[in-house]
Design a protein around this motif. Structure first.
Motif, PDB file in Angstrom:
ATOM      1  N   GLU A  27      37.041  41.409  31.404  1.00  0.00           N
ATOM      2  CA  GLU A  27      35.608  41.308  31.705  1.00  0.00           C
ATOM      3  C   GLU A  27      35.324  40.481  32.966  1.00  0.00           C
ATOM      4  N   LEU A  28      36.333  39.805  33.499  1.00  0.00           N
ATOM      5  CA  LEU A  28      36.131  38.912  34.639  1.00  0.00           C
ATOM      6  C   LEU A  28      36.567  39.502  35.970  1.00  0.00           C
ATOM      7  N   LYS A  29      37.295  40.591  35.941  1.00  0.00           N
ATOM      8  CA  LYS A  29      37.893  41.125  37.174  1.00  0.00           C
ATOM      9  C   LYS A  29      36.872  41.407  38.273  1.00  0.00           C
ATOM     10  N   LYS A  30      35.658  41.779  37.902  1.00  0.00           N
ATOM     11  CA  LYS A  30      34.635  42.088  38.897  1.00  0.00           C
ATOM     12  C   LYS A  30      34.278  40.873  39.757  1.00  0.00           C
ATOM     13  N   ASP A  31      34.572  39.674  39.256  1.00  0.00           N
ATOM     14  CA  ASP A  31      34.256  38.440  39.969  1.00  0.00           C
ATOM     15  C   ASP A  31      35.410  37.908  40.817  1.00  0.00           C
ATOM     16  N   PHE A  32      36.553  38.542  40.782  1.00  0.00           N
ATOM     17  CA  PHE A  32      37.710  38.095  41.564  1.00  0.00           C
ATOM     18  C   PHE A  32      37.528  38.542  43.009  1.00  0.00           C
ATOM     19  N   LEU A  33      37.500  37.614  43.930  1.00  0.00           N
ATOM     20  CA  LEU A  33      37.192  37.912  45.318  1.00  0.00           C
ATOM     21  C   LEU A  33      38.401  38.254  46.178  1.00  0.00           C
ATOM     22  N   PHE A  34      39.580  37.819  45.798  1.00  0.00           N
ATOM     23  CA  PHE A  34      40.727  37.927  46.686  1.00  0.00           C
ATOM     24  C   PHE A  34      41.690  39.053  46.333  1.00  0.00           C
ATOM     25  N   PHE A  35      41.273  39.967  45.471  1.00  0.00           N
ATOM     26  CA  PHE A  35      42.105  41.096  45.092  1.00  0.00           C
ATOM     27  C   PHE A  35      41.312  42.379  45.246  1.00  0.00           C
ATOM     28  N   SER A  36      41.954  43.414  45.696  1.00  0.00           N
ATOM     29  CA  SER A  36      41.285  44.709  45.792  1.00  0.00           C
ATOM     30  C   SER A  36      41.131  45.301  44.393  1.00  0.00           C
ATOM     31  N   PRO A  37      40.135  46.172  44.188  1.00  0.00           N
ATOM     32  CA  PRO A  37      39.986  46.826  42.888  1.00  0.00           C
ATOM     33  C   PRO A  37      41.253  47.560  42.450  1.00  0.00           C
ATOM     34  N   ALA A  38      41.951  48.150  43.403  1.00  0.00           N
ATOM     35  CA  ALA A  38      43.186  48.876  43.067  1.00  0.00           C
ATOM     36  C   ALA A  38      44.260  47.921  42.547  1.00  0.00           C
ATOM     37  N   ALA A  39      44.342  46.738  43.124  1.00  0.00           N
ATOM     38  CA  ALA A  39      45.336  45.755  42.680  1.00  0.00           C
ATOM     39  C   ALA A  39      44.966  45.194  41.307  1.00  0.00           C
ATOM     40  N   MET A  43      45.750  44.954  35.811  1.00  0.00           N
ATOM     41  CA  MET A  43      45.820  43.596  35.269  1.00  0.00           C
ATOM     42  C   MET A  43      44.890  43.428  34.071  1.00  0.00           C
ATOM     43  N   LYS A  44      45.436  42.866  32.986  1.00  0.00           N
ATOM     44  CA  LYS A  44      44.649  42.623  31.783  1.00  0.00           C
ATOM     45  C   LYS A  44      44.609  41.150  31.403  1.00  0.00           C
ATOM     46  N   ARG A  45      45.608  40.403  31.861  1.00  0.00           N
ATOM     47  CA  ARG A  45      45.709  38.994  31.489  1.00  0.00           C
ATOM     48  C   ARG A  45      46.084  38.147  32.711  1.00  0.00           C
ATOM     49  N   ALA A  46      45.785  36.857  32.603  1.00  0.00           N
ATOM     50  CA  ALA A  46      46.159  35.909  33.653  1.00  0.00           C
ATOM     51  C   ALA A  46      46.814  34.698  33.014  1.00  0.00           C
ATOM     52  N   VAL A  47      47.809  34.170  33.673  1.00  0.00           N
ATOM     53  CA  VAL A  47      48.441  32.919  33.245  1.00  0.00           C
ATOM     54  C   VAL A  47      47.620  31.779  33.831  1.00  0.00           C
ATOM     55  N   VAL A  48      47.276  30.818  32.986  1.00  0.00           N
ATOM     56  CA  VAL A  48      46.438  29.690  33.390  1.00  0.00           C
ATOM     57  C   VAL A  48      47.235  28.408  33.197  1.00  0.00           C
ATOM     58  N   ILE A  49      47.344  27.623  34.273  1.00  0.00           N
ATOM     59  CA  ILE A  49      48.110  26.375  34.225  1.00  0.00           C
ATOM     60  C   ILE A  49      47.227  25.250  34.754  1.00  0.00           C
ATOM     61  N   GLY A  50      47.173  24.141  34.031  1.00  0.00           N
ATOM     62  CA  GLY A  50      46.412  22.977  34.463  1.00  0.00           C
ATOM     63  C   GLY A  50      47.319  21.774  34.637  1.00  0.00           C
TER      64      GLY A  50
END
Length: 70
Positions: A27-39, A43-50
């Motif tokens: 649901e968040l992919k539309k807000d990602f600025l640095f990746f093309s829609p094709a890329a 993608m369905k998941r992201a690894v998050v590290i703090g």
């Protein structure tokens, strides 16, 4: 899938991470600025590290990151 999660978490935590997780980004992919829609399409998941920052680094931040923050 759980095996990959555990291996990645162990690697992150052993490398100094304070937090680790995997997030559903469908649901968040539309807000990602640095990746093309094709890329982003497969993608369905992201690894998050703090990583915890020192209190002194955070104390000087008022309305934007400082040089010490970076």
């Amino acid at each position: 899938m759980k095996e990959y999660y555990n291996r990645l978490k162990e690697l992150a935590m052993n490398s100094g991470a304070s937090l680790f997780g995997v997030a559903d980004i469908t649901e968040l992919k539309k807000d990602f600025l640095f990746f093309s829609p094709a890329a982003l399409k497969p993608m369905k998941r992201a690894v998050v590290i703090g990583v915890k920052l020192l209190d002194g680094v955070l104390e000087d931040i008022i309305d934007h990151p400082t040089q010490v923050y970076f």
